[in-house]
Design a protein around this motif. Structure first.
Motif, PDB file in Angstrom:
ATOM      1  N   GLY A   1       0.802  -1.212   0.000  1.00 43.74           N
ATOM      2  CA  GLY A   1       0.000   0.000   0.000  1.00 43.74           C
ATOM      3  C   GLY A   1       0.834   1.260   0.000  1.00 43.74           C
ATOM      4  N   GLY A   2       2.173   1.113   0.058  1.00 42.25           N
ATOM      5  CA  GLY A   2       3.030   2.291   0.008  1.00 42.25           C
ATOM      6  C   GLY A   2       3.833   2.484   1.270  1.00 42.25           C
ATOM      7  N   GLY A   3       4.912   3.171   1.141  1.00 39.74           N
ATOM      8  CA  GLY A   3       5.774   3.435   2.281  1.00 39.74           C
ATOM      9  C   GLY A   3       6.759   2.310   2.517  1.00 39.74           C
ATOM     10  N   GLN A   4       7.488   2.403   3.608  1.00 43.41           N
ATOM     11  CA  GLN A   4       8.487   1.393   3.920  1.00 43.41           C
ATOM     12  C   GLN A   4       8.693   1.319   5.421  1.00 43.41           C
ATOM     13  OE1 GLN A   4      12.156   2.532   2.076  1.00 43.41           O
ATOM     14  NE2 GLN A   4      11.961   4.673   2.645  1.00 43.41           N
ATOM     15  N   SER A   5       9.198   0.173   5.878  1.00 41.18           N
ATOM     16  CA  SER A   5       9.494  -0.047   7.285  1.00 41.18           C
ATOM     17  C   SER A   5      10.999  -0.217   7.437  1.00 41.18           C
ATOM     18  CB  SER A   5       8.774  -1.308   7.792  1.00 41.18           C
ATOM     19  OG  SER A   5       9.169  -1.609   9.113  1.00 41.18           O
ATOM     20  N   CYS A   6      11.584   0.599   8.282  1.00 41.59           N
ATOM     21  CA  CYS A   6      13.031   0.576   8.466  1.00 41.59           C
ATOM     22  C   CYS A   6      13.372   0.118   9.883  1.00 41.59           C
ATOM     23  CB  CYS A   6      13.625   1.958   8.223  1.00 41.59           C
ATOM     24  SG  CYS A   6      13.349   2.573   6.541  1.00 41.59           S
ATOM     25  N   THR A   7      14.354  -0.735   9.992  1.00 40.50           N
ATOM     26  CA  THR A   7      14.836  -1.186  11.294  1.00 40.50           C
ATOM     27  C   THR A   7      16.073  -0.376  11.649  1.00 40.50           C
ATOM     28  OG1 THR A   7      16.177  -2.903  10.258  1.00 40.50           O
ATOM     29  CG2 THR A   7      13.960  -3.516  10.968  1.00 40.50           C
ATOM     30  N   THR A   8      16.106   0.136  12.880  1.00 36.22           N
ATOM     31  CA  THR A   8      17.239   0.944  13.326  1.00 36.22           C
ATOM     32  C   THR A   8      18.146   0.105  14.217  1.00 36.22           C
ATOM     33  OG1 THR A   8      15.884   1.722  15.163  1.00 36.22           O
ATOM     34  CG2 THR A   8      15.997   3.110  13.197  1.00 36.22           C
ATOM     35  N   ASN A   9      19.385   0.475  14.269  1.00 35.16           N
ATOM     36  CA  ASN A   9      20.378  -0.245  15.053  1.00 35.16           C
ATOM     37  C   ASN A   9      20.505   0.413  16.415  1.00 35.16           C
ATOM     38  OD1 ASN A   9      22.475  -1.787  15.969  1.00 35.16           O
ATOM     39  ND2 ASN A   9      24.028  -0.840  14.676  1.00 35.16           N
ATOM     40  N   PHE A  10      19.788  -0.119  17.400  1.00 31.92           N
ATOM     41  CA  PHE A  10      19.848   0.401  18.754  1.00 31.92           C
ATOM     42  C   PHE A  10      20.802  -0.462  19.570  1.00 31.92           C
ATOM     43  CE2 PHE A  10      15.299   2.111  18.295  1.00 31.92           C
ATOM     44  CZ  PHE A  10      15.777   3.369  17.962  1.00 31.92           C
ATOM     45  N   SER A  11      21.737   0.160  20.233  1.00 30.63           N
ATOM     46  CA  SER A  11      22.600  -0.534  21.191  1.00 30.63           C
ATOM     47  C   SER A  11      23.150   0.500  22.160  1.00 30.63           C
ATOM     48  CB  SER A  11      23.738  -1.285  20.488  1.00 30.63           C
ATOM     49  OG  SER A  11      24.582  -0.385  19.798  1.00 30.63           O
ATOM     50  N   PHE A  12      23.361   0.080  23.400  1.00 31.36           N
ATOM     51  CA  PHE A  12      23.801   1.020  24.426  1.00 31.36           C
ATOM     52  C   PHE A  12      24.465   0.242  25.560  1.00 31.36           C
ATOM     53  CE2 PHE A  12      19.439  -0.241  25.169  1.00 31.36           C
ATOM     54  CZ  PHE A  12      19.440  -0.641  26.492  1.00 31.36           C
ATOM     55  N   THR A  13      25.177   0.956  26.401  1.00 32.34           N
ATOM     56  CA  THR A  13      25.796   0.377  27.585  1.00 32.34           C
ATOM     57  C   THR A  13      25.495   1.262  28.785  1.00 32.34           C
ATOM     58  OG1 THR A  13      27.893   1.547  27.244  1.00 32.34           O
ATOM     59  CG2 THR A  13      27.681  -0.655  26.255  1.00 32.34           C
ATOM     60  N   ILE A  14      25.479   0.645  29.965  1.00 24.64           N
ATOM     61  CA  ILE A  14      25.322   1.396  31.213  1.00 24.64           C
ATOM     62  C   ILE A  14      26.399   0.930  32.181  1.00 24.64           C
ATOM     63  CG2 ILE A  14      23.624  -0.227  32.164  1.00 24.64           C
ATOM     64  CD1 ILE A  14      22.302   2.259  33.490  1.00 24.64           C
ATOM     65  N   ASN A  15      27.000   1.880  32.876  1.00 27.24           N
ATOM     66  CA  ASN A  15      28.108   1.570  33.776  1.00 27.24           C
ATOM     67  C   ASN A  15      27.886   2.293  35.096  1.00 27.24           C
ATOM     68  OD1 ASN A  15      30.520   0.527  34.700  1.00 27.24           O
ATOM     69  ND2 ASN A  15      31.804   2.025  33.656  1.00 27.24           N
ATOM     70  N   LYS A  16      27.963   1.533  36.193  1.00 28.69           N
ATOM     71  CA  LYS A  16      27.796   2.113  37.538  1.00 28.69           C
ATOM     72  C   LYS A  16      29.150   2.077  38.240  1.00 28.69           C
ATOM     73  CE  LYS A  16      25.245   3.719  40.995  1.00 28.69           C
ATOM     74  NZ  LYS A  16      24.124   3.046  41.644  1.00 28.69           N
ATOM     75  N   LEU A  17      29.618   3.239  38.699  1.00 27.57           N
ATOM     76  CA  LEU A  17      30.922   3.378  39.340  1.00 27.57           C
ATOM     77  C   LEU A  17      30.734   3.893  40.760  1.00 27.57           C
ATOM     78  CD1 LEU A  17      32.680   5.212  36.365  1.00 27.57           C
ATOM     79  CD2 LEU A  17      32.828   2.776  36.876  1.00 27.57           C
ATOM     80  N   VAL A  18      31.672   3.545  41.642  1.00 29.80           N
ATOM     81  CA  VAL A  18      31.645   4.015  43.023  1.00 29.80           C
ATOM     82  C   VAL A  18      32.943   4.761  43.303  1.00 29.80           C
ATOM     83  CG1 VAL A  18      32.614   1.841  43.904  1.00 29.80           C
ATOM     84  CG2 VAL A  18      31.322   3.343  45.436  1.00 29.80           C
ATOM     85  N   GLN A  19      32.845   5.804  44.101  1.00 26.93           N
ATOM     86  CA  GLN A  19      34.011   6.627  44.398  1.00 26.93           C
ATOM     87  C   GLN A  19      34.836   6.002  45.515  1.00 26.93           C
ATOM     88  OE1 GLN A  19      33.282  10.630  45.947  1.00 26.93           O
ATOM     89  NE2 GLN A  19      34.813  11.440  44.547  1.00 26.93           N
ATOM     90  N   ILE A  20      36.158   6.047  45.355  1.00 27.16           N
ATOM     91  CA  ILE A  20      37.043   5.548  46.407  1.00 27.16           C
ATOM     92  C   ILE A  20      36.953   6.495  47.596  1.00 27.16           C
ATOM     93  CG2 ILE A  20      39.433   5.027  47.009  1.00 27.16           C
ATOM     94  CD1 ILE A  20      39.951   4.420  44.090  1.00 27.16           C
ATOM     95  N   PRO A  21      36.700   5.971  48.804  1.00 28.77           N
ATOM     96  CA  PRO A  21      36.560   6.865  49.960  1.00 28.77           C
ATOM     97  C   PRO A  21      37.875   7.570  50.275  1.00 28.77           C
ATOM     98  CG  PRO A  21      36.648   4.572  50.664  1.00 28.77           C
ATOM     99  CD  PRO A  21      36.554   4.558  49.168  1.00 28.77           C
ATOM    100  N   GLY A  22      37.770   8.803  50.652  1.00 29.13           N
ATOM    101  CA  GLY A  22      38.941   9.595  51.019  1.00 29.13           C
ATOM    102  C   GLY A  22      38.514  10.911  51.606  1.00 29.13           C
ATOM    103  N   LYS A  23      39.453  11.640  52.131  1.00 31.74           N
ATOM    104  CA  LYS A  23      39.138  12.906  52.786  1.00 31.74           C
ATOM    105  C   LYS A  23      38.498  13.882  51.808  1.00 31.74           C
ATOM    106  CE  LYS A  23      41.191  16.578  55.592  1.00 31.74           C
ATOM    107  NZ  LYS A  23      42.433  17.095  56.218  1.00 31.74           N
ATOM    108  N   ASN A  24      39.060  13.977  50.609  1.00 28.06           N
ATOM    109  CA  ASN A  24      38.543  14.895  49.601  1.00 28.06           C
ATOM    110  C   ASN A  24      37.843  14.179  48.460  1.00 28.06           C
ATOM    111  OD1 ASN A  24      39.651  17.163  50.988  1.00 28.06           O
ATOM    112  ND2 ASN A  24      41.661  16.697  50.114  1.00 28.06           N
TER     113      ASN A  24
END
Length: 220
Positions: free
Chosen positions: A36-59
């Motif tokens: 009936g017209g038009g087109q369907s396109c697939t997109t390339n989705f990819s991602f990362t997530i990273n959780k970091l913790v700070q080293i304890p110290g005075k400053n």
């Protein structure tokens, strides 16, 4: 006349063919034409997530993935800084990423982006329109539990924070970050050994005591 008709028909065919070519959309390798017209396109989705913790110290120190039992430790009732890094590694903008950050026992959220649910100790927020190749960073503040709430039978308690990202297509990625909390454990004190009491000797009963003994009936 026949030749003229053939030429005329050929011209009409060429013009009609060119008209059709102008109305057809080119399809890329990632697109499929729709009925009936038009087109369907697939997109390339990819991602990362990273959780970091700070080293304890005075400053405040640098951020790392994990702090093991052999690394620097936090103390009870101490602030902890976390960093969340989300990166779009695909070639298309991600419309929405839903982030679920679950804090472990003995760690409580204090401040930062998102909505915190105290009942289940989770933090939720959304990242909108993350462009391809881009990343966003968030810093959160949390706090370790009071010493009275930590286990009584161990001096060091290690906990793991879990975080998950889900895009609008249902794709997910997760990460974790560990830290350890150290407290002073009260040792069992050994009762002190008291010196042997000295025995006081009583004077022997002799003749010099007889007058004193004679006074006892009178005193009674």
């Amino acid at each position: 006349i026949r030749i003229m008709n053939k030429i005329k028909n050929l011209i009409i065919f060429v013009v009609f063919s060119l008209a059709l070519v102008g109305t057809v959309s080119p399809a890329s390798a990632d697109c499929q034409p729709l009925y009936g017209g038009g087109q369907s396109c697939t997109t390339n989705f990819s991602f990362t997530i990273n959780k970091l913790v700070q080293i304890p110290g005075k400053n405040g120190g640098q951020y790392v993935d994990n702090l093991s039992i052999n690394d620097a430790k936090y103390f009870p009732s101490q602030n902890v800084n976390y960093k969340i890094v989300i990166t779009n590694t695909g070639n298309s903008t991600i419309p929405a990423l839903i982030i679920n950050d679950t804090f472990p026992q003995f760690i409580t959220f204090v401040s930062g982006v998102g909505n915190y649910n105290q009942s289940n100790n989770t933090l939720n927020f959304t990242v909108n329109n993350l462009e391809a190749g881009k990343n966003v960073t968030y810093v959160l503040s949390a706090r370790t539990a009071n010493a009275s709430l930590l286990p009584n039978d161990q001096g060091i308690t290690c906990v793991i924070n879990q975080i998950r990202a889900t895009d609008n297509n249902g794709l997910t990625d997760s990460d974790s970050s560990q830290l350890c909390i150290q407290k002073n454990v009260l040792s069992v004190t050994t009762p002190p050994i008291l010196p042997t009491p000295k025995i006081l000797s009583t004077p022997a009963t002799g003749q010099e005591m007889l007058p004193l003994l004679a006074l006892i009936p009178g005193a009674l």
